[in-house]
Design a protein around this motif. Structure first.
Motif, short mmCIF file in Angstrom:
data_model
loop_
_atom_site.label_atom_id
_atom_site.label_comp_id
_atom_site.label_asym_id
_atom_site.label_seq_id
_atom_site.Cartn_x
_atom_site.Cartn_y
_atom_site.Cartn_z
N LYS A 190 29.19 33.80 41.72
CA LYS A 190 28.60 34.97 41.07
C LYS A 190 29.71 35.86 40.49
O LYS A 190 29.61 36.34 39.36
CB LYS A 190 27.75 35.75 42.07
CG LYS A 190 26.99 36.90 41.46
CD LYS A 190 25.93 37.46 42.39
CE LYS A 190 26.56 38.14 43.59
NZ LYS A 190 25.56 38.82 44.44
N SER A 191 30.76 36.07 41.25
CA SER A 191 31.87 36.94 40.80
C SER A 191 32.65 36.32 39.65
O SER A 191 33.17 37.03 38.79
CB SER A 191 32.81 37.24 41.96
OG SER A 191 32.15 38.02 42.94
N PRO A 219 41.29 35.03 39.16
CA PRO A 219 40.89 35.91 40.26
C PRO A 219 41.55 35.45 41.55
O PRO A 219 41.86 34.26 41.72
CB PRO A 219 39.37 35.74 40.31
CG PRO A 219 39.00 35.32 38.92
CD PRO A 219 40.14 34.45 38.47
N GLU A 235 28.93 33.81 46.48
CA GLU A 235 29.52 35.08 46.04
C GLU A 235 30.68 34.84 45.07
O GLU A 235 30.84 35.58 44.09
CB GLU A 235 29.98 35.90 47.24
CG GLU A 235 28.84 36.44 48.08
CD GLU A 235 27.96 37.45 47.35
OE1 GLU A 235 28.37 38.04 46.34
OE2 GLU A 235 26.81 37.63 47.81
N LYS A 293 36.20 42.84 43.40
CA LYS A 293 34.90 42.49 42.84
C LYS A 293 33.88 42.20 43.93
O LYS A 293 32.68 42.30 43.70
CB LYS A 293 35.03 41.26 41.93
CG LYS A 293 35.81 41.54 40.66
CD LYS A 293 35.73 40.41 39.70
CE LYS A 293 34.36 40.40 39.04
NZ LYS A 293 34.26 39.44 37.95
N TRP A 294 34.36 41.80 45.11
CA TRP A 294 33.47 41.48 46.23
C TRP A 294 34.26 41.59 47.52
O TRP A 294 35.47 41.31 47.54
CB TRP A 294 32.93 40.05 46.06
CG TRP A 294 32.11 39.57 47.21
CD1 TRP A 294 30.81 39.88 47.46
CD2 TRP A 294 32.52 38.70 48.27
NE1 TRP A 294 30.39 39.25 48.62
CE2 TRP A 294 31.44 38.51 49.12
CE3 TRP A 294 33.72 38.06 48.58
CZ2 TRP A 294 31.49 37.72 50.26
CZ3 TRP A 294 33.79 37.26 49.70
CH2 TRP A 294 32.67 37.11 50.53
N ASP A 348 39.95 40.75 40.87
CA ASP A 348 40.13 40.30 39.50
C ASP A 348 40.89 41.41 38.77
O ASP A 348 40.41 42.54 38.72
CB ASP A 348 38.79 40.02 38.83
CG ASP A 348 38.93 39.29 37.51
OD1 ASP A 348 40.02 38.76 37.22
OD2 ASP A 348 37.95 39.26 36.74
N LEU A 400 37.58 39.47 46.99
CA LEU A 400 37.84 38.79 45.74
C LEU A 400 38.30 39.84 44.74
O LEU A 400 37.58 40.81 44.48
CB LEU A 400 36.59 38.08 45.22
CG LEU A 400 36.76 37.28 43.94
CD1 LEU A 400 37.72 36.11 44.16
CD2 LEU A 400 35.42 36.75 43.46
#
Length: 103
Positions: free
Chosen positions: A99-100, A16, A96, A81-82, A76, A74
């Motif tokens: 979590k991601s 990522p 975060e 994703k965030w 991927d 972020l």
């Protein structure tokens, strides 16, 4: 080796990609910068961390609808994703990312 475009990087990276959209004149960006460096060091095995200067690469910032900076994202496999805008505490950013990454 030719330099990869940003799109190539986020789509082809095996890991990522965490992106910090920033500018030299941005005070909050200066606050976040050491945190981004710390993140890169802590997650170097599982995350690629890059910084995009919005003044030097406005087309990238526009494509990803960066409205304010610092803008943190972020990716991927090319998908966001965030994302967040503003100077967040390191522990929030780190949580975060974890979590991601599904760690």
């Amino acid at each position: 080796m030719a330099k990869k475009s940003f799109d190539q990087l986020i789509q082809e990276s095996k890991k990522p990609v965490f992106v910090d959209f920033w500018a030299a004149w941005c005070g909050p960006c200066t606050t976040v910068s050491p945190m981004i460096k710390r993140l890169a060091e802590e997650f170097h095995e599982t995350l690629t961390v890059v910084k995009i200067n919005v003044d030097e690469q406005p087309e990238v910032a526009a494509k990803y609808q960066v409205q304010g900076i610092p803008a943190l994202m972020l990716f991927d496999k090319g998908m966001i994703k965030w994302r967040a805008t503003g100077a967040l505490p390191y522990e929030h950013i780190r949580a975060e990312v974890i979590k991601s990454l599904g760690e």
